[in-house]
Design a protein around this motif. Structure first.
Motif, PDB file in Angstrom:
ATOM      1  N   GLY A  89       0.758  -1.179  -0.047  1.00 13.39           N
ATOM      2  CA  GLY A  89      -0.017  -0.141   0.004  1.00 13.39           C
ATOM      3  C   GLY A  89       1.021   1.199   0.166  1.00 13.39           C
ATOM      4  O   GLY A  89       0.640   2.210  -0.594  1.00 13.39           O
ATOM      5  N   THR A  90       1.876   1.330   0.713  1.00  9.25           N
ATOM      6  CA  THR A  90       2.805   2.311   0.611  1.00  9.25           C
ATOM      7  C   THR A  90       3.652   2.492  -0.512  1.00  9.25           C
ATOM      8  O   THR A  90       3.680   3.691  -1.045  1.00  9.25           O
ATOM      9  N   VAL A  91       4.042   1.496  -1.227  1.00 12.87           N
ATOM     10  CA  VAL A  91       4.377   1.643  -2.651  1.00 12.87           C
ATOM     11  C   VAL A  91       3.580   2.450  -3.480  1.00 12.87           C
ATOM     12  O   VAL A  91       4.040   3.520  -4.372  1.00 12.87           O
ATOM     13  N   MET A  92       2.270   1.647  -3.561  1.00 10.67           N
ATOM     14  CA  MET A  92       1.246   2.473  -4.333  1.00 10.67           C
ATOM     15  C   MET A  92       0.963   4.019  -4.052  1.00 10.67           C
ATOM     16  O   MET A  92       0.728   4.731  -4.930  1.00 10.67           O
ATOM     17  N   ALA A  93       0.866   4.134  -2.749  1.00  4.46           N
ATOM     18  CA  ALA A  93       0.798   5.578  -2.270  1.00  4.46           C
ATOM     19  C   ALA A  93       1.897   6.700  -2.748  1.00  4.46           C
ATOM     20  O   ALA A  93       1.687   7.683  -3.348  1.00  4.46           O
ATOM     21  N   GLY A  94       2.990   6.058  -2.808  1.00  4.13           N
ATOM     22  CA  GLY A  94       4.295   6.798  -3.119  1.00  4.13           C
ATOM     23  C   GLY A  94       4.198   6.925  -4.507  1.00  4.13           C
ATOM     24  O   GLY A  94       4.400   8.210  -5.024  1.00  4.13           O
ATOM     25  N   LEU A  95       3.918   6.047  -5.483  1.00  4.79           N
ATOM     26  CA  LEU A  95       4.063   6.213  -6.904  1.00  4.79           C
ATOM     27  C   LEU A  95       3.062   7.081  -7.340  1.00  4.79           C
ATOM     28  O   LEU A  95       3.043   7.822  -8.186  1.00  4.79           O
ATOM     29  N   THR A  96       1.731   6.953  -6.671  1.00  7.94           N
ATOM     30  CA  THR A  96       0.582   7.680  -7.077  1.00  7.94           C
ATOM     31  C   THR A  96       0.752   9.058  -6.711  1.00  7.94           C
ATOM     32  O   THR A  96       0.426   9.981  -7.383  1.00  7.94           O
ATOM     33  N   GLY A  97       1.391   9.285  -5.592  1.00  7.46           N
ATOM     34  CA  GLY A  97       1.815  10.953  -5.376  1.00  7.46           C
ATOM     35  C   GLY A  97       2.575  11.370  -6.190  1.00  7.46           C
ATOM     36  O   GLY A  97       2.219  12.546  -6.517  1.00  7.46           O
ATOM     37  N   THR A  98       3.601  11.036  -6.646  1.00  5.50           N
ATOM     38  CA  THR A  98       4.503  11.265  -7.652  1.00  5.50           C
ATOM     39  C   THR A  98       3.765  11.642  -8.887  1.00  5.50           C
ATOM     40  O   THR A  98       4.009  12.650  -9.367  1.00  5.50           O
ATOM     41  N   VAL A  99       3.189  10.676  -9.441  1.00  2.87           N
ATOM     42  CA  VAL A  99       2.243  10.905 -10.756  1.00  2.87           C
ATOM     43  C   VAL A  99       1.515  11.999 -10.388  1.00  2.87           C
ATOM     44  O   VAL A  99       1.246  13.098 -11.330  1.00  2.87           O
ATOM     45  N   LEU A 100       0.602  12.279  -9.341  1.00  8.61           N
ATOM     46  CA  LEU A 100      -0.406  13.323  -9.198  1.00  8.61           C
ATOM     47  C   LEU A 100       0.541  14.664  -8.939  1.00  8.61           C
ATOM     48  O   LEU A 100       0.169  15.644  -9.485  1.00  8.61           O
ATOM     49  N   GLY A 101       1.525  14.734  -8.351  1.00  6.97           N
ATOM     50  CA  GLY A 101       2.406  15.748  -8.306  1.00  6.97           C
ATOM     51  C   GLY A 101       2.884  16.423  -9.343  1.00  6.97           C
ATOM     52  O   GLY A 101       2.766  17.658  -9.786  1.00  6.97           O
ATOM     53  N   LEU A 102       3.422  15.396 -10.269  1.00  4.62           N
ATOM     54  CA  LEU A 102       3.933  15.728 -11.648  1.00  4.62           C
ATOM     55  C   LEU A 102       2.523  16.232 -12.558  1.00  4.62           C
ATOM     56  O   LEU A 102       2.767  17.152 -13.289  1.00  4.62           O
ATOM     57  N   ALA A 103       1.486  15.839 -12.143  1.00  5.20           N
ATOM     58  CA  ALA A 103       0.254  16.274 -13.122  1.00  5.20           C
ATOM     59  C   ALA A 103      -0.196  17.629 -12.680  1.00  5.20           C
ATOM     60  O   ALA A 103      -0.540  18.439 -13.663  1.00  5.20           O
ATOM     61  N   VAL A 104       0.024  17.777 -11.279  1.00  7.96           N
ATOM     62  CA  VAL A 104      -0.190  19.387 -10.962  1.00  7.96           C
ATOM     63  C   VAL A 104       0.700  20.171 -11.395  1.00  7.96           C
ATOM     64  O   VAL A 104       0.384  21.393 -11.974  1.00  7.96           O
ATOM     65  N   LEU A 105       2.121  19.717 -11.525  1.00  8.83           N
ATOM     66  CA  LEU A 105       3.257  20.813 -12.081  1.00  8.83           C
ATOM     67  C   LEU A 105       2.884  21.275 -13.369  1.00  8.83           C
ATOM     68  O   LEU A 105       2.961  22.191 -13.918  1.00  8.83           O
ATOM     69  N   SER A 106       2.426  19.956 -14.158  1.00  7.49           N
ATOM     70  CA  SER A 106       1.987  20.340 -15.924  1.00  7.49           C
ATOM     71  C   SER A 106       0.856  21.008 -15.908  1.00  7.49           C
ATOM     72  O   SER A 106       0.875  21.848 -16.688  1.00  7.49           O
ATOM     73  N   ALA A 107      -0.206  20.888 -14.949  1.00  5.99           N
ATOM     74  CA  ALA A 107      -1.433  21.740 -15.235  1.00  5.99           C
ATOM     75  C   ALA A 107      -1.161  23.160 -14.859  1.00  5.99           C
ATOM     76  O   ALA A 107      -1.715  23.993 -15.524  1.00  5.99           O
TER      77      ALA A 107
END
Length: 488
Positions: free
Chosen positions: A229-247
């Motif tokens: 669960g921690t692995v999935m949370a970490g990777l999801t957090g990075t993807v969402l963070g990069l998505a916010v940066l791009s947006a």
């Protein structure tokens, strides 16, 4: 079985392997007690960090990038809106630069103390607090003398010195979080390790990968579902963070996505990417030197701990970057590595705790390396007379800046910017993205050559000449400082 003593470096009556860590003393007293000397050490380090960063700022040596940028972001939060930085560009959304909503935590402090110094003091407190979990863990498992050596070596480590000695950065929040998470992980408290790691997702977008690595370590140490669960949370957090940066990025491109230059493949080309992902990870030799210095305070014993894997994401993005400052030991880039490498050091020493003489040798070596490196990094400034000497030019600069009214639009030299960010709308003189036609311009024409940015002396003189030809008038010119105003 009788619990091992908590004072002195003594043997533990069991053999340990890389997979089997010694079980910490289960007594409630040893789990929770913080002895007076650990608090004193943390307080002393806080004073050291605070004095260093405040003296740099008071001597007008702190920078627009990054202290000015972060103060503008925190000031935005304190004023009740999403963070913007005039230094990046007019109305530039800071969340399109780095995903660091954790900065909002500084808004209440900034409302009480609207100054760049508030950020510097907060950073000193954050970094100093990280010594507590590491030292307490070392005390429980290795004894007080060993813990004292580890706490001092960590607190005076070169990576912390470089970070504290160069302005303020959001990754200061990551330092105590990593120290707490890895200390809990090394102590077998897997759930606590995860809870301390998850807030890293709000510190910076790349730290989600670090969280994922912590998840892998949790799973490896017996917390299968929790770790996954921690692995999935970490990777999801990075993807969402990069998505916010791009947006939120004004041009739709992540500002800090530095593609590798490569050799023969062109910037970002396939051959360049291949080169950078292989030979380029250890060339130029600056990267190898940085890696050696990261591990040197532990005499490379940290390599024997799986906790060191937590440092890999940070090292990978730094060495793969095409921006040379990411490769070296300067600036703040090694700040997050220090709690990781010292946590790995404690973990590895635990494996050798059945050999007290070996533990003592490693601790003595760590202390020696720390002492040898001290003069090369910013903490050494605190014992130099120039740090405490008052430069008359500082008073001149403040007297001229006081003539700029609150709320005015200003362009200023890089070292003057952090002196104005709390009460004006300030941008960087000579920076292409700065707001054009500000009401005021203030320039330090005597900046040393090695600290000049972004303009050289001829370019700066040409820019001042253009300003005067476009209607600005000279309000004051004193001791190398030039203050211009645009009438009306």
């Amino acid at each position: 079985m009788q619990a091992p003593p908590t004072d002195g470096i003594t043997s533990v009556p069991q053999q340990t392997t890389r997979e089997q860590r010694p079980v910490p003393d289960p007594s409630a007293e040893n789990r929770t007690q913080l002895t007076w000397w650990i608090w004193t050490l943390a307080a002393a380090l806080f004073v050291v960090y605070m004095l260093l960063s405040l003296r740099i700022h008071q001597r007008i040596l702190s920078n627009s990038y990054d202290l000015g940028v972060f103060e503008q972001a925190v000031r935005s939060y304190a004023e009740g809106h999403l963070p913007v930085s005039e230094l990046k560009a007019p109305g530039f959304p800071v969340l399109g630069d780095h995903f660091s909503p954790v900065l909002a935590l500084l808004a209440p402090l900034y409302r009480l103390w609207p100054s760049a110094m508030a950020l510097l003091v907060a950073q000193a407190a954050l970094v100093a607090s990280s010594v507590l979990p590491l030292t307490c863990w070392a005390r429980r498992t290795l004894g007080s003398p060993a813990a004292a050596v580890i706490g001092v070596c960590y607190g005076l480590s070169w990576g912390l010195a470089s970070g504290v000695g160069y302005d303020f950065h959001e990754v200061a929040f990551a330092v105590p979080l990593l120290a707490c998470s890895l200390s809990a992980l090394g102590s077998g408290r897997l759930r606590a390790a995860v809870w301390w790691a998850l807030p890293l997702l709000l510190v910076k977008e790349d730290l989600g990968v670090t969280v994922a690595v912590i998840g892998v370590l949790v799973a490896r140490r017996g917390g299968g579902r929790l770790g996954f669960g921690t692995v999935m949370a970490g990777l999801t957090g990075t993807v969402l963070g990069l998505a916010v940066l791009s947006a939120l990025s004004p041009d739709g491109v992540m500002a800090h996505w530095f593609l590798p230059d490569g050799s023969g493949g062109g910037r970002g080309g396939p051959a360049g990417l291949l080169f950078q992902g292989t030979i380029g990870m250890i060339t130029p030799d600056t990267k190898v030197m940085t890696l050696l210095l990261v591990l040197a305070p532990t005499l490379f014993l940290a390599l024997r701990s799986s906790l060191l894997w937590t440092a890999v994401p940070t090292l990978l993005w730094r060495f793969a970057s095409g921006l040379s400052p990411h490769w070296g030991t300067g600036f703040h880039y090694s700040l997050v590595l220090m709690p990781i490498v010292f946590a790995a050091f404690v973990d590895a020493l635990n494996l050798r705790s059945s050999h007290p003489a070996s533990v003592r040798r490693y601790l003595a070596g760590s202390a020696a390396i720390t002492c040898l490196l001290l003069p090369q990094f910013p903490f050494w400034q605190l014992v130099q007379s120039a740090t405490w000497r008052s430069d008359p030019r500082v008073a001149v600069a403040h007297s001229l800046m006081n003539r700029i009214p609150d709320g005015a639009t200003v362009q200023a030299s890089t070292f003057l910017v952090p002196q104005l960010t709390n009460r004006t709308s300030v941008s960087l003189f000579g920076w292409a993205a700065s707001r054009p036609d500000p009401q005021w311009i203030m320039v330090d024409t005597r900046m040393p050559m090695n600290k000049r940015w972004p303009l050289s002396i001829p370019d700066e003189q040409a820019a001042l000449g253009r300003a005067l030809s476009h209607g600005y008038r000279t309000v004051a010119a004193e001791d190398g400082f030039v203050l211009l105003n645009r009438p009306g």
